[in-house]
Structure formats: structure tokens, C-alpha cells
Design a protein around this motif. Structure first.
Motif, PDB file in Angstrom:
ATOM      1  N   SER A  30       4.155 -15.296  -3.990  1.00 34.90           N
ATOM      2  CA  SER A  30       2.972 -16.223  -2.930  1.00 34.90           C
ATOM      3  C   SER A  30       2.906 -17.675  -2.791  1.00 34.90           C
ATOM      4  CB  SER A  30       1.890 -15.638  -2.731  1.00 34.90           C
ATOM      5  OG  SER A  30       1.115 -16.135  -1.466  1.00 34.90           O
ATOM      6  N   SER A  31       3.119 -18.028  -1.874  1.00 39.20           N
ATOM      7  CA  SER A  31       2.955 -19.706  -1.705  1.00 39.20           C
ATOM      8  C   SER A  31       1.553 -20.020  -1.314  1.00 39.20           C
ATOM      9  CB  SER A  31       3.745 -20.517  -0.378  1.00 39.20           C
ATOM     10  OG  SER A  31       3.078 -19.526   0.821  1.00 39.20           O
ATOM     11  N   LYS A  32       0.543 -18.431  -1.568  1.00 44.74           N
ATOM     12  CA  LYS A  32      -1.211 -19.398  -1.524  1.00 44.74           C
ATOM     13  C   LYS A  32      -1.259 -19.762  -2.918  1.00 44.74           C
ATOM     14  CE  LYS A  32      -0.069 -19.181   3.046  1.00 44.74           C
ATOM     15  NZ  LYS A  32      -0.541 -19.924   3.866  1.00 44.74           N
ATOM     16  N   ILE A  33      -2.546 -19.830  -3.286  1.00 48.54           N
ATOM     17  CA  ILE A  33      -2.997 -19.656  -4.056  1.00 48.54           C
ATOM     18  C   ILE A  33      -3.756 -18.934  -4.354  1.00 48.54           C
ATOM     19  CG2 ILE A  33      -4.899 -21.147  -5.977  1.00 48.54           C
ATOM     20  CD1 ILE A  33      -4.042 -23.401  -4.448  1.00 48.54           C
ATOM     21  N   VAL A  34      -3.392 -17.182  -5.863  1.00 46.63           N
ATOM     22  CA  VAL A  34      -3.796 -16.563  -5.833  1.00 46.63           C
ATOM     23  C   VAL A  34      -5.037 -16.369  -6.990  1.00 46.63           C
ATOM     24  CG1 VAL A  34      -3.369 -14.633  -6.468  1.00 46.63           C
ATOM     25  CG2 VAL A  34      -1.687 -15.618  -5.097  1.00 46.63           C
ATOM     26  N   ILE A  35      -6.188 -16.208  -6.474  1.00 45.71           N
ATOM     27  CA  ILE A  35      -7.347 -16.070  -7.858  1.00 45.71           C
ATOM     28  C   ILE A  35      -7.447 -14.944  -7.673  1.00 45.71           C
ATOM     29  CG2 ILE A  35      -9.679 -17.070  -7.899  1.00 45.71           C
ATOM     30  CD1 ILE A  35      -8.920 -18.616  -5.808  1.00 45.71           C
ATOM     31  N   ALA A  36      -7.668 -14.350  -8.636  1.00 51.19           N
ATOM     32  CA  ALA A  36      -8.489 -13.063  -9.919  1.00 51.19           C
ATOM     33  C   ALA A  36      -9.491 -12.874 -10.055  1.00 51.19           C
ATOM     34  CB  ALA A  36      -6.999 -12.390 -10.413  1.00 51.19           C
ATOM     35  N   ILE A  37     -10.296 -12.135  -9.394  1.00 46.55           N
ATOM     36  CA  ILE A  37     -11.752 -12.055 -10.217  1.00 46.55           C
ATOM     37  C   ILE A  37     -12.103 -10.981 -10.929  1.00 46.55           C
ATOM     38  CG2 ILE A  37     -14.652 -12.294  -9.390  1.00 46.55           C
ATOM     39  CD1 ILE A  37     -13.205 -14.562  -9.143  1.00 46.55           C
ATOM     40  N   THR A  38     -11.908 -11.076 -12.109  1.00 46.83           N
ATOM     41  CA  THR A  38     -12.356  -9.291 -13.183  1.00 46.83           C
ATOM     42  C   THR A  38     -12.642  -9.335 -13.659  1.00 46.83           C
ATOM     43  OG1 THR A  38     -11.383 -11.079 -14.705  1.00 46.83           O
ATOM     44  CG2 THR A  38      -9.217  -9.639 -13.297  1.00 46.83           C
ATOM     45  N   GLU A  39     -13.301  -8.047 -12.949  1.00 48.49           N
ATOM     46  CA  GLU A  39     -14.181  -7.484 -14.248  1.00 48.49           C
ATOM     47  C   GLU A  39     -14.888  -5.751 -14.549  1.00 48.49           C
ATOM     48  OE1 GLU A  39     -18.286  -8.522 -11.095  1.00 48.49           O
ATOM     49  OE2 GLU A  39     -16.478  -8.083  -9.820  1.00 48.49           O
ATOM     50  N   GLY A  40     -14.635  -5.644 -15.246  1.00 47.21           N
ATOM     51  CA  GLY A  40     -14.984  -3.819 -15.685  1.00 47.21           C
ATOM     52  C   GLY A  40     -13.142  -3.906 -16.469  1.00 47.21           C
ATOM     53  N   ALA A  41     -12.740  -1.842 -15.684  1.00 43.63           N
ATOM     54  CA  ALA A  41     -11.473  -2.294 -16.150  1.00 43.63           C
ATOM     55  C   ALA A  41     -10.629  -3.369 -15.844  1.00 43.63           C
ATOM     56  CB  ALA A  41     -11.427  -0.439 -15.464  1.00 43.63           C
ATOM     57  N   VAL A  42      -9.920  -3.759 -16.014  1.00 46.16           N
ATOM     58  CA  VAL A  42      -8.638  -4.731 -15.792  1.00 46.16           C
ATOM     59  C   VAL A  42      -7.074  -4.032 -16.479  1.00 46.16           C
ATOM     60  CG1 VAL A  42      -7.571  -6.520 -15.034  1.00 46.16           C
ATOM     61  CG2 VAL A  42      -9.987  -6.392 -15.691  1.00 46.16           C
ATOM     62  N   MET A  43      -6.613  -2.515 -16.067  1.00 46.28           N
ATOM     63  CA  MET A  43      -6.129  -1.274 -17.116  1.00 46.28           C
ATOM     64  C   MET A  43      -4.701  -2.239 -16.416  1.00 46.28           C
ATOM     65  SD  MET A  43      -7.308  -1.384 -19.383  1.00 46.28           S
ATOM     66  CE  MET A  43      -9.496  -0.941 -20.433  1.00 46.28           C
ATOM     67  N   GLY A  44      -3.355  -1.657 -17.178  1.00 40.70           N
ATOM     68  CA  GLY A  44      -1.927  -1.551 -16.374  1.00 40.70           C
ATOM     69  C   GLY A  44      -1.376  -1.950 -15.257  1.00 40.70           C
ATOM     70  N   GLY A  45      -1.744  -1.746 -14.048  1.00 40.77           N
ATOM     71  CA  GLY A  45      -1.385  -2.261 -13.146  1.00 40.77           C
ATOM     72  C   GLY A  45      -2.705  -3.389 -12.329  1.00 40.77           C
ATOM     73  N   GLY A  46      -3.849  -3.170 -13.119  1.00 38.09           N
ATOM     74  CA  GLY A  46      -4.856  -3.934 -12.433  1.00 38.09           C
ATOM     75  C   GLY A  46      -4.657  -5.313 -13.505  1.00 38.09           C
ATOM     76  N   PHE A  47      -3.627  -5.156 -14.271  1.00 35.58           N
ATOM     77  CA  PHE A  47      -3.257  -6.076 -15.935  1.00 35.58           C
ATOM     78  C   PHE A  47      -2.518  -6.878 -15.028  1.00 35.58           C
ATOM     79  CE2 PHE A  47      -1.732  -8.075 -19.512  1.00 35.58           C
ATOM     80  CZ  PHE A  47      -3.301  -8.270 -20.354  1.00 35.58           C
ATOM     81  N   GLY A  48      -1.341  -6.191 -14.460  1.00 38.96           N
ATOM     82  CA  GLY A  48      -0.327  -7.440 -14.171  1.00 38.96           C
ATOM     83  C   GLY A  48      -0.930  -8.368 -13.093  1.00 38.96           C
ATOM     84  N   LEU A  49      -1.669  -7.132 -11.721  1.00 40.94           N
ATOM     85  CA  LEU A  49      -1.443  -8.305 -10.905  1.00 40.94           C
ATOM     86  C   LEU A  49      -3.005  -9.751 -11.753  1.00 40.94           C
ATOM     87  CD1 LEU A  49      -3.980  -6.094  -8.319  1.00 40.94           C
ATOM     88  CD2 LEU A  49      -1.838  -7.809  -8.152  1.00 40.94           C
TER      89      LEU A  49
END
Length: 272
Positions: free
Chosen positions: A107-126
Motif C-alpha cells: 500500500s502507498s499509505k502509511i500502515v500503522i498496527a496497534i497490537t494488543e492481546g493475541a497477535v498470532m499467525g495471520g495477525g502476526f503477519g499483518l
């Protein structure tokens, strides 16, 4: 994006130059269903052509970011049979996620991930394809696929790009789960907050920095960074020089130079 698309698994709110996406399947710790994958892909496709959006913030509802793939979808795929000439249902399921995460990555946009709790598998990938990742105090990260008898097929390349081969080996081959402090040390996230208040303050500060940077220059810089390691250095630097010349003589370059000389904020920083 004149009208935000209708989504059943995502909550969308536009605030200034940022689109806030909240993954909204709290009953499953925001596990990633096929529908969610499709909705994320749609949103990111529409965001690309919206010049009013400069950043996309992704977080989860109910105290979790994303617990990985949806077991119900996997069970459904197990009950399907591929028709003649059709791809295996598990292949289609897995590849659809890979296409979406690649779309977020590029994506040409700035992607910001706010991670809480479970960050597993596909969430880890994101988290690994975000430009800025911030962890809350409850965040737990993991690539647990091998402990389930499967493989992290679509996220593995992005994990390696994020933290390098040696650390990716340790996490993926042992199916480890780690906390926010170690995730920050490894480079999965850039900041680790000690409280929810600090987490929100970090997000506010990041969005303010987004506002200070020219949107087209930011998009071109991100595209340039993605090319490193995939092209010959000489050719890449030739192309980068051409992009630099265009930027200096373009609207943003002219505005940035004038704003600096006149000791004022550039126009893009005043955009609400």
C-alpha cells in the motif's frame, strides 16, 4: 473514498488524514475469516485512490489484535472438494490471505498496527507488513502454526523480511509466543507501551508525524524502500535519482522549500 464501504467484520472511521480500521470479531479474538480477508482487500483497494487518506490504522476490538486464521473456515475447506480444474480449497483459502497481506504490504499509505492481546499467525503477519507497529502491554506475539501441524505459508516471507532469517527460524520452528518487550527488541514492533494511555499517546504522536510529511514523497519513499534487494543497486540508484529530480521540481518540493525559507508549516501539515 467518498463513502466508506459496508463491512461486517470491520469498523471503519475516518479521522482527518487517517482511516481507522478496527477488526471486529471479538468472540473469536478477531480470528481472520475469509470474509474479513475480502473486506480488508476491498478497503485497501479503495484507499489507494483516495488522496485524503494518508495513513491506515489497524487494531482489534475486545482487547485482541488478531488470533490468526479462523478454524471454522478451515473446517469448511476440509468439507469441500475441488472440482475438475479447480484449485484445492485449502490452497484457495491460504492464497487469498497471502494476496491480501501482500496488498497491505505494498500500500502507498502509511500502515500503522496497534497490537494488543493475541497477535498470532495471520495477525502476526499483518503486524510484520505495517510501516509502524506499536504494542500494548497485553500483546502476545506468535507464529504457532508448527505446533498445530501446519505451516505459516503466507506470512513466513514477510516475517523473514521483518526480523531476518535467524530470528524467524527460532520463532516459526519452535512455535514460540513472546511478549511486547521481546517483540520490540526483535523489530516486530517499533514501540512497546506500558499502559493503554501510553499506547494511545504513541499513536497520536505517530499520526502527527504522518501529518508533517508530504504524502506523495512518503508514498514514493515507501515504494523505493520496497525495491531494495530486488534490483541491481546501480539501476535502482539511477531510478531513484530520476524520482528525486521529479520530487524537487514538483508541487511538494516547491512547497516544502518555500515553507522552510518562510519559516512556516507546509500546506500538507495543515490539512485536517
Amino acid at each position: 473514498m467518498q463513502t466508506l464501504p459496508h463491512c461486517e467484520t470491520l469498523l471503519l472511521v475516518k479521522q482527518g488524514p487517517a482511516l481507522h480500521i478496527t477488526i471486529n470479531r471479538p468472540d473469536s479474538r478477531n480470528a481472520m475469516s475469509l470474509q474479513m480477508v475480502a473486506e480488508l482487500a476491498t478497503v485497501f483497494a479503495e484507499v489507494e485512490s483516495d488522496t485524503s487518506i494518508r495513513a491506515v490504522v489497524i487494531r482489534g476490538s475486545g482487547g485482541h489484535f488478531c488470533a490468526g486464521g479462523d478454524i471454522k473456515d478451515m473446517a469448511g475447506a476440509r468439507n469441500q472438494k475441488a472440482g475438475e480444474g479447480e484449485a484445492d480449497p485449502f490452497y484457495r483459502l491460504n492464497r487469498a490471505f497471502g494476496q491480501m497481506i501482500q496488498q497491505v504490504n505494498e500500500s502507498s499509505k502509511i500502515v500503522i498496527a496497534i497490537t494488543e492481546g493475541a497477535v498470532m499467525g495471520g495477525g502476526f503477519g499483518l503486524a510484520c507488513v505495517s510501516d509502524v507497529a506499536i504494542a500494548g502491554p497485553t500483546a502476545r506475539f506468535g507464529v504457532p502454526e508448527t505446533s498445530l501441524g501446519i505451516i505459516p505459508a503466507q506470512i513466513a516471507p514477510f516475517v523473514v523480511e521483518r526480523i531476518g532469517l535467524t530470528q524467524a527460524r527460532r520463532l516459526a520452528l519452535l512455535g514460540l509466543r513472546i511478549g511486547a518487550e521481546e517483540a520490540c527488541a526483535l523489530g516486530i514492533v517499533h514501540q512497546a507501551a506500558t499502559s493503554d494511555e501510553e499506547l494511545n499517546d504513541m499513536l497520536t504522536q505517530t499520526l502527527e508525524r504522518v501529518r508533517q510529511c508530504a504524502p506523495n514523497a512518503t508514498a514514493e519513499t515507501k515504494a523505493l524502500l520496497h525495491r531494495v534487494g530486488h534490483e541491481s543497486m546501480n539501476g535502482l540508484l539511477d531510478s531513484a535519482a530520476e524520482k528525486f529530480a521529479e520530487a524537487v521540481q514538483g508541487n511538494e518540493g516547491n512547497e516544502g522549500t518555500m515553507a522552510f525559507m518562510q519559516k512556516r508549516t507546509p500546506a500538507w501539515a495543515d490539512t485536517e
